[in-house]
Design a protein around this motif. Structure first.
Motif, short mmCIF file in Angstrom:
data_model
loop_
_atom_site.label_atom_id
_atom_site.label_comp_id
_atom_site.label_asym_id
_atom_site.label_seq_id
_atom_site.Cartn_x
_atom_site.Cartn_y
_atom_site.Cartn_z
N GLU A 35 -52.37 -11.27 37.64
CA GLU A 35 -52.11 -10.00 36.98
C GLU A 35 -52.04 -8.86 37.98
N GLY A 36 -52.91 -8.91 38.99
CA GLY A 36 -52.87 -7.88 40.01
C GLY A 36 -51.60 -7.95 40.83
N TYR A 37 -51.16 -9.18 41.10
CA TYR A 37 -49.91 -9.35 41.85
C TYR A 37 -48.72 -8.79 41.07
N LEU A 38 -48.70 -9.00 39.76
CA LEU A 38 -47.60 -8.52 38.94
C LEU A 38 -47.68 -7.01 38.73
N SER A 39 -48.90 -6.43 38.71
CA SER A 39 -49.02 -4.99 38.48
C SER A 39 -48.43 -4.18 39.61
N PRO A 60 -53.63 -16.69 33.77
CA PRO A 60 -53.00 -15.74 34.70
C PRO A 60 -53.98 -14.86 35.46
N THR A 61 -55.24 -14.79 35.00
CA THR A 61 -56.21 -13.93 35.68
C THR A 61 -56.82 -14.60 36.91
N LEU A 62 -56.54 -15.90 37.07
CA LEU A 62 -57.12 -16.61 38.22
C LEU A 62 -56.40 -16.20 39.49
N PRO A 63 -57.07 -16.28 40.62
CA PRO A 63 -56.42 -15.97 41.90
C PRO A 63 -55.27 -16.94 42.17
N LEU A 64 -54.28 -16.48 42.93
CA LEU A 64 -53.10 -17.30 43.20
C LEU A 64 -53.43 -18.56 43.98
N ASP A 65 -54.36 -18.45 44.93
CA ASP A 65 -54.67 -19.65 45.71
C ASP A 65 -55.28 -20.74 44.84
N ALA A 88 -44.03 -14.37 33.48
CA ALA A 88 -44.87 -14.19 34.66
C ALA A 88 -44.95 -15.47 35.48
N LEU A 89 -45.25 -16.59 34.79
CA LEU A 89 -45.34 -17.87 35.50
C LEU A 89 -43.97 -18.27 36.04
N ARG A 90 -42.92 -17.94 35.33
CA ARG A 90 -41.57 -18.31 35.78
C ARG A 90 -41.24 -17.61 37.10
N ARG A 91 -41.58 -16.31 37.19
CA ARG A 91 -41.27 -15.57 38.42
C ARG A 91 -42.04 -16.14 39.60
N VAL A 92 -43.26 -16.54 39.33
CA VAL A 92 -44.07 -17.07 40.44
C VAL A 92 -43.59 -18.46 40.85
N LEU A 93 -43.41 -19.35 39.88
CA LEU A 93 -43.09 -20.74 40.20
C LEU A 93 -41.68 -20.91 40.73
N LEU A 94 -40.77 -20.00 40.43
CA LEU A 94 -39.41 -20.12 40.94
C LEU A 94 -39.17 -19.29 42.19
N HIS A 95 -40.20 -18.67 42.68
CA HIS A 95 -40.09 -17.94 43.94
C HIS A 95 -40.14 -18.92 45.10
N ARG A 96 -39.48 -18.54 46.17
CA ARG A 96 -39.41 -19.46 47.32
C ARG A 96 -40.77 -19.73 47.93
N SER A 97 -41.67 -18.83 47.74
CA SER A 97 -43.01 -19.05 48.29
C SER A 97 -43.76 -20.15 47.56
N SER A 98 -43.23 -20.58 46.38
CA SER A 98 -43.88 -21.63 45.60
C SER A 98 -43.29 -23.01 45.88
N THR A 99 -42.49 -23.13 46.93
CA THR A 99 -41.87 -24.42 47.23
C THR A 99 -42.90 -25.51 47.46
N SER A 100 -44.03 -25.14 48.05
CA SER A 100 -45.06 -26.14 48.33
C SER A 100 -45.60 -26.76 47.05
N ILE A 101 -45.64 -25.95 45.97
CA ILE A 101 -46.13 -26.49 44.69
C ILE A 101 -45.20 -27.59 44.19
N TRP A 102 -43.90 -27.32 44.25
CA TRP A 102 -42.92 -28.29 43.77
C TRP A 102 -42.94 -29.57 44.63
N ARG A 103 -43.05 -29.38 45.94
CA ARG A 103 -43.09 -30.56 46.81
C ARG A 103 -44.33 -31.41 46.55
N ALA A 104 -45.46 -30.72 46.33
CA ALA A 104 -46.69 -31.46 46.04
C ALA A 104 -46.57 -32.20 44.71
N ALA A 105 -45.97 -31.54 43.71
CA ALA A 105 -45.80 -32.19 42.41
C ALA A 105 -44.87 -33.39 42.51
N LEU A 106 -43.78 -33.26 43.27
CA LEU A 106 -42.86 -34.38 43.44
C LEU A 106 -43.53 -35.54 44.18
#
Length: 693
Positions: A35-39, A60-65, A88-106
């Motif tokens: 929420e702080g990141y989005l504000s 969404p209130t949890l820290p990003l890490d 909110a989750l869409r913007r975060v998960l489709l950002h390039r900085s979230s590539t590691s999440i997708w790779r880990a999930a795959l």
């Protein structure tokens, strides 16, 4: 390559430095969350929802890490679902900085091939795991085309795909794109949008060299796509096999648990006797096996609550299975009792050779006689007592059965042509033995000729033959005692009352004697009447056997255009049986046709000419098998149709009877099942002074 666009149309993420300056980045700490990141980005104004918050409302209130750590342990389909829950989750998960999440999930998917270079991780996860059509977004589309990198429903495949058989695609396009196969589209299939993109790109290049370079690059990329697609197809097949094995294990565990519950209710012995697999009998009775029940084959563990709901249904099922088993056991017991009666009857006939001089009931007929059938069906009676109870009465039962058969055939005779002449027939059997009592069989060619295991040639054409049947051959005609085994009984071993000899095809069995397929041929009877009148014989007294002994030669006067045997022209003569077949086939049984018997002194010449013609033309007059041994009738040694040479061998080998029997002695031991195909012979003309009958 074309792929489904999984991004929201109102949201775009770009790294273009020429656009507006991005908002100031903030340092991620343990205290600040999503929420702080989005504000910071100007999205701190949120509308309060009237709906109560769910259990994951605080996510969404949890820290990003922490969020990233949690998401990295999920599967790709879970990340896809999260990216489609809130903006909110869409913007975060489709950002390039979230590539590691997708790779880990795959990487959490076992043996999944790595993401190809031409697709992003979200695109690859969407292709592999999201079951929706990439054109109309229809859900539950399970088939992935790894070469085209798309999922299409059946309706969209007709509009979004093109085939090289329906469209003449340029060779350069085919070289650039990977093709595939679809069941509903013939030929190699390509994505229509990709084809148009390739064509536009090639046409936009200024020089031929540039076009060739572009094609080479695309061809190299095509090889990589195909190689990766093959790996994905293998992985998909392995996953499907593993899933099928898991479901089978769950079903097996559920079935075992249900069997244990039923055993506790006292059905253990019945479960052991139940059929485990389908056979012809179970299919014929439309029997549902235990594994086929919907409540059993569900891949779910059996709980006490589930068992309470299905207990009554399972008890009803077990009662039906018990009734089916008892029915089969009774059927098998009756089969054994009939086989015992057949053995006793076979010994009875062997001890009385005189029975073979006339028709006797088969074992199937014997078991269908009311008194004997009632004894066999009453399983409380010892079958060993059959001999003491019935053997003394078998002679009487056989005579009664034979009279029933004769009367049944006589009732088929119609005497309209001759008027009411019943007084001329002294006995029923005398009616049948007359030459004018002509029958034909209405059974098809398949039944007549497929019974011959040794039949190598083609079936005789119906239009080239006429198979009339006279007494006594009609009593032994195959269609009266044989029938096709039903498909649901072909796996069973037949009892001795219906079993045939080795000379018969395995698809047939013995049946009680029936004249259902026999028809009295009025036209043929009229033809025989005319022949007898031409021979000067009484139609109401002349039998077929007597006419065979006379063996006259007949001329069809319609074929000679009314000219009689005057010694001035050659004529065609035939035996009386072949004259009947000739008239029925050529003249359609015309009752106006007249006949003439040639002079007796010319009969010998006609026979000599026939013999000479047969020797010169062996292929035109094939000797079809037409004899059967009465001595072996209704025994395991029974033969099918045999030629005369094989009949002689059979008599000598199995019955110690000398070969070369002729005349009536021959007919006592053998029986012709049907006549040979008609043949026409040219004979010398009759002498002018020869008397005509």
């Amino acid at each position: 390559m074309p792929s489904a666009d999984i991004s929201h149309p109102d949201i775009s993420i770009s790294s273009d430095t020429n656009g507006p300056r991005p908002a100031k980045k903030i340092k991620i700490t343990v205290s600040n969350g999503l929420e702080g990141y989005l504000s910071v980005k100007g999205h701190n104004k949120t509308r309060k929802s009237a709906k109560p918050k769910g259990k994951l409302a605080l996510l969404p209130t949890l820290p990003l890490d922490i969020l990233f750590e949690i998401f990295s342990h999920l599967l790709p389909i879970d990340i896809l679902h999260l990216s489609r829950t809130t903006k909110a989750l869409r913007r975060v998960l489709l950002h390039r900085s979230s590539t590691s999440i997708w790779r880990a999930a795959l990487s959490n998917v076992e043996d999944l091939p790595e993401c190809p270079e031409d697709l992003s991780e979200p695109q690859y996860a969407n292709l592999a795991f999201s079951p929706h059509c990439h054109n109309c977004l229809t859900n539950n589309i399970r088939n992935v085309d790894w070469r085209l990198r798309v999922r299409y429903c059946l309706r969209c495949s007709k509009t979004c795909l093109v085939s090289d058989e329906n469209f003449e695609l340029p060779k350069t396009v085919v070289k650039c794109l990977a093709g595939t196969n679809w069941d509903n589209i013939p030929g190699d299939v390509y994505d229509a949008k990709a084809v148009l993109d390739i064509v536009e790109k090639i046409n936009s290049l200024p020089t031929k060299d540039a076009q060739r370079q572009f094609v080479r690059e695309k061809h190299t990329k095509k090889k990589k796509i195909i190689a990766h697609a093959i790996r994905c197809e293998d992985w998909e097949e392995d996953v499907a096999d593993d899933r099928a094995n898991q479901l089978d294990e769950l079903r097996a565990a559920r079935r075992k648990a249900i069997e244990e519950k039923l055993t506790g209710l006292g059905w253990g012995e019945e479960i052991a006797k139940m059929p485990k697999t389908h056979n012809h009998q179970t299919r014929h009775n439309r029997l549902i096996l235990l594994d086929d029940l919907s409540v059993v084959r569900q891949p779910k563990a059996l709980t006490d609550r589930i068992w309470k709901n299905i207990e009554k249904e399972m008890v009803v099922f077990m009662k039906k299975m018990k009734a089916y088993r008892l029915e089969l056991e009774e059927k098998e017991s009756l089969k054994k009792r009939r086989s015992t009666v057949s053995k006793i009857y076979d010994e009875y006939k062997k001890a009385r050779p005189h029975l073979h001089s006339e028709i006797v009931p088969s074992a199937a007929d014997l078991c269908s006689i009311p008194e004997i059938k009632a004894f066999i069906d009453n399983q409380s009676l010892d079958i060993a007592g059959f001999e003491d109870r019935f053997v003394g009465d078998l002679d009487h039962l056989i005579r009664r059965w034979r009279s029933t058969v004769i009367v049944g055939l006589v009732t088929k005779l119609r005497d309209e042509r001759f008027g009411n002449r019943e007084v001329l027939f002294q006995e029923s059997e005398a009616k049948l033995s007359l030459a004018i009592s002509v029958f034909v069989c209405s059974e098809g060619d398949y039944i007549h000729y497929s019974r011959l295991r040794d039949w190598d040639g083609p079936w005789p054409e119906r239009k080239k033959r006429y198979e009339a049947i006279w007494y006594p051959q009609i009593l032994h005609h195959r269609c009266t005692t044989l029938e096709t085994i039903p498909w649901y009984e072909r796996e069973e071993e037949p009892d001795l009352s219906t079993k045939l000899g080795d000379g018969f095809a395995s698809a047939f069995k013995r049946k009680p004697w029936s004249s259902e397929k026999l028809i009295f041929d009025e036209k043929a009877s009229r033809v025989v009447w005319k022949i007898l009148m031409a021979c000067g014989l009484n139609p109401y007294q002349t039998t077929a056997v007597q006419l065979d002994d006379l063996d006259p030669r007949i001329v069809c006067l319609k074929c000679t255009h009314g000219h009689t045997c005057d010694g001035e022209r050659r004529v065609q003569v035939r035996t009386w049986r072949k004259t009947v077949a000739h008239c029925m086939m050529i003249h359609w049984g015309d009752p106006t046709v007249e006949y003439e018997k040639i002079a007796d002194d010319n009969v010998a010449k006609a026979r000599a000419e026939e013999q000479l013609y047969a020797e010169k033309n062996p292929k035109t007059t094939p000797a079809e098998p037409m004899w059967t041994c009465i001595l072996c009738h209704d025994t395991p040694q029974e033969t099918n149709r045999l030629s005369k040479s094989k009949v002689d061998q059979h008599l000598s080998k199995h019955h110690s009877i000398a070969t070369g029997l002729e005349g009536r002695d021959y007919r006592h031991a053998l029986d012709a099942t049907h006549e040979e195909p008609p043949a026409i012979y040219m004979v010398p003309r009759a002498t002018k002074d020869a008397p005509r009958s």
